[in-house]
Design a protein around this motif. Structure first.
Motif, PDB file in Angstrom:
ATOM      1  N   ARG A   1     -38.000 -52.683  47.130  1.00 28.11           N
ATOM      2  CA  ARG A   1     -37.567 -52.605  45.738  1.00 28.11           C
ATOM      3  C   ARG A   1     -36.249 -53.360  45.597  1.00 28.11           C
ATOM      4  O   ARG A   1     -35.434 -53.362  46.500  1.00 28.11           O
ATOM      5  CB  ARG A   1     -37.413 -51.145  45.320  1.00 28.11           C
ATOM      6  N   GLY A   2     -36.068 -53.995  44.447  1.00 28.96           N
ATOM      7  CA  GLY A   2     -34.929 -54.892  44.230  1.00 28.96           C
ATOM      8  C   GLY A   2     -33.608 -54.211  44.529  1.00 28.96           C
ATOM      9  O   GLY A   2     -33.369 -53.081  44.122  1.00 28.96           O
ATOM     10  N   ARG A   3     -32.748 -54.931  45.253  1.00 28.01           N
ATOM     11  CA  ARG A   3     -31.484 -54.341  45.702  1.00 28.01           C
ATOM     12  C   ARG A   3     -30.318 -54.645  44.760  1.00 28.01           C
ATOM     13  O   ARG A   3     -29.167 -54.388  45.087  1.00 28.01           O
ATOM     14  CB  ARG A   3     -31.146 -54.862  47.105  1.00 28.01           C
ATOM     15  N   GLY A   4     -30.612 -55.205  43.580  1.00 30.75           N
ATOM     16  CA  GLY A   4     -29.549 -55.538  42.637  1.00 30.75           C
ATOM     17  C   GLY A   4     -29.097 -54.371  41.794  1.00 30.75           C
ATOM     18  O   GLY A   4     -28.113 -54.459  41.072  1.00 30.75           O
ATOM     19  N   GLY A   5     -29.818 -53.263  41.855  1.00 29.62           N
ATOM     20  CA  GLY A   5     -29.384 -52.086  41.104  1.00 29.62           C
ATOM     21  C   GLY A   5     -30.519 -51.330  40.444  1.00 29.62           C
ATOM     22  O   GLY A   5     -30.541 -50.108  40.428  1.00 29.62           O
TER      23      GLY A   5
ATOM     24  N   VAL B   1     -44.180 -56.901  43.156  1.00 34.15           N
ATOM     25  CA  VAL B   1     -44.785 -56.791  41.823  1.00 34.15           C
ATOM     26  C   VAL B   1     -44.137 -57.791  40.874  1.00 34.15           C
ATOM     27  O   VAL B   1     -44.809 -58.491  40.109  1.00 34.15           O
ATOM     28  CB  VAL B   1     -44.644 -55.342  41.280  1.00 34.15           C
ATOM     29  N   LYS B   2     -42.809 -57.886  40.952  1.00 31.84           N
ATOM     30  CA  LYS B   2     -42.110 -58.856  40.095  1.00 31.84           C
ATOM     31  C   LYS B   2     -42.607 -60.270  40.377  1.00 31.84           C
ATOM     32  O   LYS B   2     -42.870 -61.044  39.465  1.00 31.84           O
ATOM     33  CB  LYS B   2     -40.601 -58.773  40.341  1.00 31.84           C
ATOM     34  N   TRP B   3     -42.771 -60.601  41.653  1.00 35.31           N
ATOM     35  CA  TRP B   3     -43.229 -61.952  42.005  1.00 35.31           C
ATOM     36  C   TRP B   3     -44.627 -62.224  41.430  1.00 35.31           C
ATOM     37  O   TRP B   3     -44.944 -63.348  41.067  1.00 35.31           O
ATOM     38  CB  TRP B   3     -43.244 -62.141  43.532  1.00 35.31           C
TER      39      TRP B   3
ATOM     40  N   CYS C   1     -31.333 -66.717  42.398  1.00 31.45           N
ATOM     41  CA  CYS C   1     -30.654 -65.669  43.155  1.00 31.45           C
ATOM     42  C   CYS C   1     -29.439 -65.173  42.375  1.00 31.45           C
ATOM     43  O   CYS C   1     -28.554 -65.947  42.007  1.00 31.45           O
ATOM     44  CB  CYS C   1     -30.197 -66.191  44.507  1.00 31.45           C
ATOM     45  N   ASN C   2     -29.407 -63.881  42.163  1.00 32.09           N
ATOM     46  CA  ASN C   2     -28.285 -63.248  41.487  1.00 32.09           C
ATOM     47  C   ASN C   2     -27.230 -62.893  42.532  1.00 32.09           C
ATOM     48  O   ASN C   2     -27.353 -61.920  43.261  1.00 32.09           O
ATOM     49  CB  ASN C   2     -28.793 -61.998  40.769  1.00 32.09           C
ATOM     50  N   ALA C   3     -26.218 -63.747  42.646  1.00 29.46           N
ATOM     51  CA  ALA C   3     -25.110 -63.499  43.574  1.00 29.46           C
ATOM     52  C   ALA C   3     -23.833 -63.323  42.758  1.00 29.46           C
ATOM     53  O   ALA C   3     -22.779 -63.835  43.097  1.00 29.46           O
ATOM     54  CB  ALA C   3     -24.984 -64.648  44.573  1.00 29.46           C
TER      55      ALA C   3
ATOM     56  N   CYS D   1     -22.526 -61.574  33.460  1.00 28.55           N
ATOM     57  CA  CYS D   1     -23.376 -62.613  34.049  1.00 28.55           C
ATOM     58  C   CYS D   1     -24.290 -62.059  35.123  1.00 28.55           C
ATOM     59  O   CYS D   1     -25.217 -62.742  35.563  1.00 28.55           O
ATOM     60  CB  CYS D   1     -22.527 -63.741  34.635  1.00 28.55           C
ATOM     61  N   GLY D   2     -24.048 -60.839  35.575  1.00 28.13           N
ATOM     62  CA  GLY D   2     -24.961 -60.213  36.523  1.00 28.13           C
ATOM     63  C   GLY D   2     -26.243 -59.753  35.861  1.00 28.13           C
ATOM     64  O   GLY D   2     -27.267 -59.596  36.515  1.00 28.13           O
ATOM     65  N   GLU D   3     -26.199 -59.520  34.563  1.00 24.72           N
ATOM     66  CA  GLU D   3     -27.420 -59.175  33.824  1.00 24.72           C
ATOM     67  C   GLU D   3     -28.266 -60.435  33.807  1.00 24.72           C
ATOM     68  O   GLU D   3     -27.784 -61.516  33.462  1.00 24.72           O
ATOM     69  CB  GLU D   3     -27.054 -58.699  32.410  1.00 24.72           C
ATOM     70  N   GLU D   4     -29.543 -60.285  34.175  1.00 24.56           N
ATOM     71  CA  GLU D   4     -30.313 -61.473  34.530  1.00 24.56           C
ATOM     72  C   GLU D   4     -30.440 -62.518  33.420  1.00 24.56           C
ATOM     73  O   GLU D   4     -30.390 -63.721  33.688  1.00 24.56           O
ATOM     74  CB  GLU D   4     -31.699 -61.066  35.051  1.00 24.56           C
ATOM     75  N   THR D   5     -30.584 -62.077  32.179  1.00 26.06           N
ATOM     76  CA  THR D   5     -30.755 -63.082  31.121  1.00 26.06           C
ATOM     77  C   THR D   5     -29.415 -63.693  30.708  1.00 26.06           C
ATOM     78  O   THR D   5     -29.351 -64.863  30.327  1.00 26.06           O
ATOM     79  CB  THR D   5     -31.470 -62.491  29.888  1.00 26.06           C
TER      80      THR D   5
ATOM     81  N   ILE E   1     -36.066 -63.762  39.218  1.00 24.74           N
ATOM     82  CA  ILE E   1     -34.698 -63.562  39.686  1.00 24.74           C
ATOM     83  C   ILE E   1     -34.617 -62.320  40.574  1.00 24.74           C
ATOM     84  O   ILE E   1     -35.225 -61.299  40.278  1.00 24.74           O
ATOM     85  CB  ILE E   1     -33.706 -63.469  38.498  1.00 24.74           C
ATOM     86  N   ASN E   2     -33.901 -62.474  41.687  1.00 26.88           N
ATOM     87  CA  ASN E   2     -33.678 -61.363  42.600  1.00 26.88           C
ATOM     88  C   ASN E   2     -32.253 -61.372  43.119  1.00 26.88           C
ATOM     89  O   ASN E   2     -31.561 -62.385  43.077  1.00 26.88           O
ATOM     90  CB  ASN E   2     -34.640 -61.424  43.799  1.00 26.88           C
ATOM     91  N   ASN E   3     -31.896 -60.245  43.672  1.00 24.53           N
ATOM     92  CA  ASN E   3     -30.582 -60.055  44.279  1.00 24.53           C
ATOM     93  C   ASN E   3     -30.537 -60.682  45.679  1.00 24.53           C
ATOM     94  O   ASN E   3     -31.571 -60.836  46.343  1.00 24.53           O
ATOM     95  CB  ASN E   3     -30.329 -58.537  44.346  1.00 24.53           C
ATOM     96  N   VAL E   4     -29.347 -60.999  46.137  1.00 22.59           N
ATOM     97  CA  VAL E   4     -29.138 -61.592  47.462  1.00 22.59           C
ATOM     98  C   VAL E   4     -29.825 -60.764  48.554  1.00 22.59           C
ATOM     99  O   VAL E   4     -30.575 -61.294  49.388  1.00 22.59           O
ATOM    100  CB  VAL E   4     -27.623 -61.666  47.779  1.00 22.59           C
ATOM    101  N   GLU E   5     -29.568 -59.463  48.531  1.00 21.70           N
ATOM    102  CA  GLU E   5     -30.101 -58.602  49.594  1.00 21.70           C
ATOM    103  C   GLU E   5     -31.635 -58.548  49.543  1.00 21.70           C
ATOM    104  O   GLU E   5     -32.282 -58.450  50.590  1.00 21.70           O
ATOM    105  CB  GLU E   5     -29.502 -57.189  49.462  1.00 21.70           C
ATOM    106  N   SER E   6     -32.209 -58.617  48.346  1.00 24.70           N
ATOM    107  CA  SER E   6     -33.676 -58.605  48.231  1.00 24.70           C
ATOM    108  C   SER E   6     -34.273 -59.814  48.945  1.00 24.70           C
ATOM    109  O   SER E   6     -35.264 -59.691  49.676  1.00 24.70           O
ATOM    110  CB  SER E   6     -34.106 -58.627  46.756  1.00 24.70           C
ATOM    111  N   PHE E   7     -33.685 -60.998  48.720  1.00 23.17           N
ATOM    112  CA  PHE E   7     -34.184 -62.204  49.394  1.00 23.17           C
ATOM    113  C   PHE E   7     -34.055 -62.076  50.908  1.00 23.17           C
ATOM    114  O   PHE E   7     -34.955 -62.449  51.657  1.00 23.17           O
ATOM    115  CB  PHE E   7     -33.414 -63.446  48.920  1.00 23.17           C
TER     116      PHE E   7
END
Ligand SMILES: Cc1cc2nc3c(=O)[nH]c(=O)nc-3n(C[C@H](O)[C@H](O)[C@H](O)COP(=O)(O)O)c2cc1C
Ligand code: FES
Lengths: 194, 446
Positions: free
Chosen positions: B69-73, B80-82, B97-99, B188-192, B224-230
């Protein structure tokens, strides 16, 4: 050309940096040219410690935008400056974890030592002081960002040593702090080189 | 699943389980770990080669089966997202990548970016293949300048070695990365909002739907995914979905980078299987609080605090358990609040953050997070609050929940609600006595 009143004394920033400019523009797809806006602002600010009106207009022209559009983006972000900051731009995080580690006292200390309040630059243009929010260094709090460099676990003595070093224009390399799973070496005292 | 559970081996939920070994964080802090030669000598890019030998859909399925599951929060299932990406239709597709890591209490991504940039590049390459995106975007927060430099150097190395560019790793697949630097805005961390920022616009969030898979970067299909997810995806492909799913609890699989800050003996990042307890993280790994503690923030400052108690310490740190206790796992950024910190003061600090970071686009957030809440806190802390003010604040945060354009207002309101729920007596003391139960501390390490 002649009907406009350009600022005659200002040489365009990118006049002698065409290669760098092309490199930045080439990072993005043709239809996404506007993405170069932030990198261009960074490029100017890095060299001039702020982005002046003339540079805003120059960037707008490069990207085919209005200056107000560039200004609108620039003003959205906390880290582009309209006025020059000092050679040492001190950014203190006061968010929760840093506050718990004494950041409020650190901030007061810097105000006293530098005789500056939040947002000010000294008359010599050496120091600027700015309060910022969480820098992602909460495990090595409190943190002081000097220009682009983090100094972590800034104790009173370490802070003093850093200020002295900056007054002598000998800012040390920071120690890379890790904490947690990577805590073999304790921080040294001078805030300096490993 | 559950009827075979008796015969299946017990899931790994402790760092001290001999079957557990660190993966994500194995190389952080090792000198030279950011270089390609180091990365390659530790098995780097073997997972990417393996993925490129599989059908893209097989990679998506593997990540789905892993339970990541996504590690961005938000904890949305990554596989599933992919799978939400539309069929390939000739349009450019992006993996992002959301860094931007900016949620107070979170600092795991920074160390990954600085010390293991190739791990992220490999993860994005795998994801790019899986969703058939040939361009990746890495959006790094502006303050992470050192990380930006490390990543830029790693991308150059990867290009020179044929890992990025045309026909990566000897395959037919083209893939390259665009590294983009932000400029100090939490939103800017919010994906859109991130996508707007990347496009050179003001970073206001966009209305959803359409979701990024339909219209993301430049209006084109994006994930879009978080660094840790990748980074987790690298190890899932390398070791298999079953390996990942053997760690954790029913709804939370795999390993996780937890962060501990506040007054503990050894603050920092710890890689632990999902489902490990706060006790293991705070008491055993981080050495316990260095002074009496009264609350735990489980996953960054927006996640509702939990009172410090034996019962709390024994909770497994997973998505479901945190939800059951009306909090969230968030980024896994644990903050320990000491007994002697005034809760009102602590939450003024938290509110001040969200006030500063509100983008001003919508009314509940602009008026609530950015204007009235901080003003109310200032009034309270000046000793001028009334019981009516407390009632008004509670009412206000209720109306900030679920009413704003993006979740930033919730991120501000939720933790305030929890602070009232568990520490209302501190607010009342301040109103009744005109001063905090715990006066402001001026301590700072000598
Ligand atoms: C206000 C706000 C700030 C956010 N900040 C971040 C962030 O800094 N990093 C991040 O990965 N996700 C952040 N997110 C979550 C992202 O919108 C998105 O869900 C996430 O990047 C998806 O990646 P994941 O599925 O791998 O977790 C934030 C969300 C909101 C509403
Ligand atoms: S709270 Fe200061 S770096 Fe996070």
């Amino acid at each position: 050309m002649s009907s406009r009143q350009p600022l005659p004394t200002v040489t365009p920033f990118f006049a002698d940096k065409q290669e760098r400019l092309s490199e930045i523009l080439a990072r993005y797809p043709e239809y996404g040219r506007r993405s170069a806006l932030m990198p261009l602002l960074w490029e100017v600010q890095r060299a001039e410690r702020h982005v002046s009106e003339a540079r805003v207009e120059e960037i707008a022209e490069i990207l085919g935008l209005h200056a107000t559009e560039v200004k609108g983006v620039m003003s959205f972000y906390g880290t582009y400056h309209e006025h020059p900051v000092g050679r040492y731009h001190l950014q203190v995080c006061r968010t929760l974890s840093c506050s718990l580690a004494g950041a409020d006292t650190l901030a007061d200390f810097l105000e006293d030592e530098l005789d500056l309040v939040n947002g000010e630059t000294d008359p010599e243009g050496r120091f600027s002081l700015q309060y910022v929010e969480c820098l992602g260094s909460c495990g090595t709090a409190p943190v002081l960002q000097v220009n682009d460099t983090y100094f972590e676990r800034v104790s009173r003595s370490r802070c003093r040593a850093l200020l002295d070093a900056m007054r002598r224009d000998t800012l040390p390399e920071p120690t890379l702090e890790r904490g947690g799973d990577n805590e073999p070496n304790a921080p040294d005292q001078e805030g300096g080189a490993a | 699943m559950s009827d075979t559970a008796s015969s299946a081996p017990k899931p790994i939920t402790s760092r001290f389980d001999p079957r557990f070994e660190p993966t994500l964080y194995a190389h952080v802090g090792v000198p030279g770990s950011h270089t390609l030669s180091y990365y390659r000598s530790h098995g780097g890019y073997e997972a990417a080669s393996k993925a490129l030998g599989l059908e893209p859909k097989a990679v998506v399925d593997e990540v789905k089966a892993s339970g990541l599951r996504g590690r961005g929060g938000a904890g949305f299932p990554t596989g599933v997202k992919w799978s939400f990406m539309p069929p390939v239709d000739g349009r450019q597709r992006f993996i992002v990548c959301n860094a931007d890591e900016s949620e107070p209490g979170s600092f795991k991504d920074r160390y990954l970016l600085e010390d293991d940039p190739h791990q992220l590049i490999e993860g994005m390459l795998i994801a790019g293949w899986a969703i058939q995106a040939t361009i990746g975007v890495v959006y790094v927060r502006g303050e992470y300048y050192h990380a930006y430099g490390r990543l830029a150097a790693a991308i150059d190395e990867a290009r020179a070695a044929g890992i990025l560019g045309r026909g990566v790793l000897g395959s037919e697949f083209d893939f390259d990365l665009i590294l983009h630097r932000g400029a100090g805005a939490y939103i800017c961390g919010e994906e859109t909002a991130l996508m707007n920022s990347f496009e050179g616009l003001r970073a206001n969030p966009r209305l959803k739907p359409p979701f990024p898979a339909q219209a993301g970067v430049y209006g084109l299909p994006s994930t879009i995914n978080n660094v840790e997810s990748f980074c987790a995806a690298v190890h899932i492909v390398a070791r298999g979905a079953a390996w990942h799913a053997a760690m954790g609890t029913d709804d939370s699989k795999g390993m996780k980078l937890y962060q501990v800050s506040g007054p503990v003996a050894r603050p920092g990042v710890y890689e632990v299987p999902m489902g490990a307890t706060f006790r293991e993280l705070i008491m055993e790994l981080a050495g316990g609080p260095s002074e009496p503690a009264k609350a735990i923030i489980p996953g960054g400052s927006s996640t509702p605090l939990l009172p410090w108690s034996d019962a709390t310490l024994d909770l497994p740190m997973d998505y479901g358990t945190m939800a059951k206790h009306r909090s969230m796992l968030g980024t896994g950024g644990v903050i320990v609040i000491p007994e002697r910190k005034c809760i009102v003061d602590a939450y003024y600090n938290v509110v001040r953050f969200y006030a500063h970071e509100s983008c001003g686009k919508c009314t509940p957030c602009r008026e609530g997070s950015a204007t009235w809440l901080p003003k109310m806190y200032q009034k309270l802390l000046a000793g001028q609050g009334t019981h009516e003010d407390l009632a008004l604040m509670e009412d206000m945060v209720k109306h900030m929940r679920g009413t704003a354009f993006c979740p930033l207002a919730d991120a501000c309101a939720m933790p305030v609600q929890a602070s009232f729920e568990h520490f209302r007596h501190e607010y009342e003391h301040l109103v009744d006595q005109g001063e905090s139960l715990y006066p402001r501390r001026r301590e700072w390490a000598a």
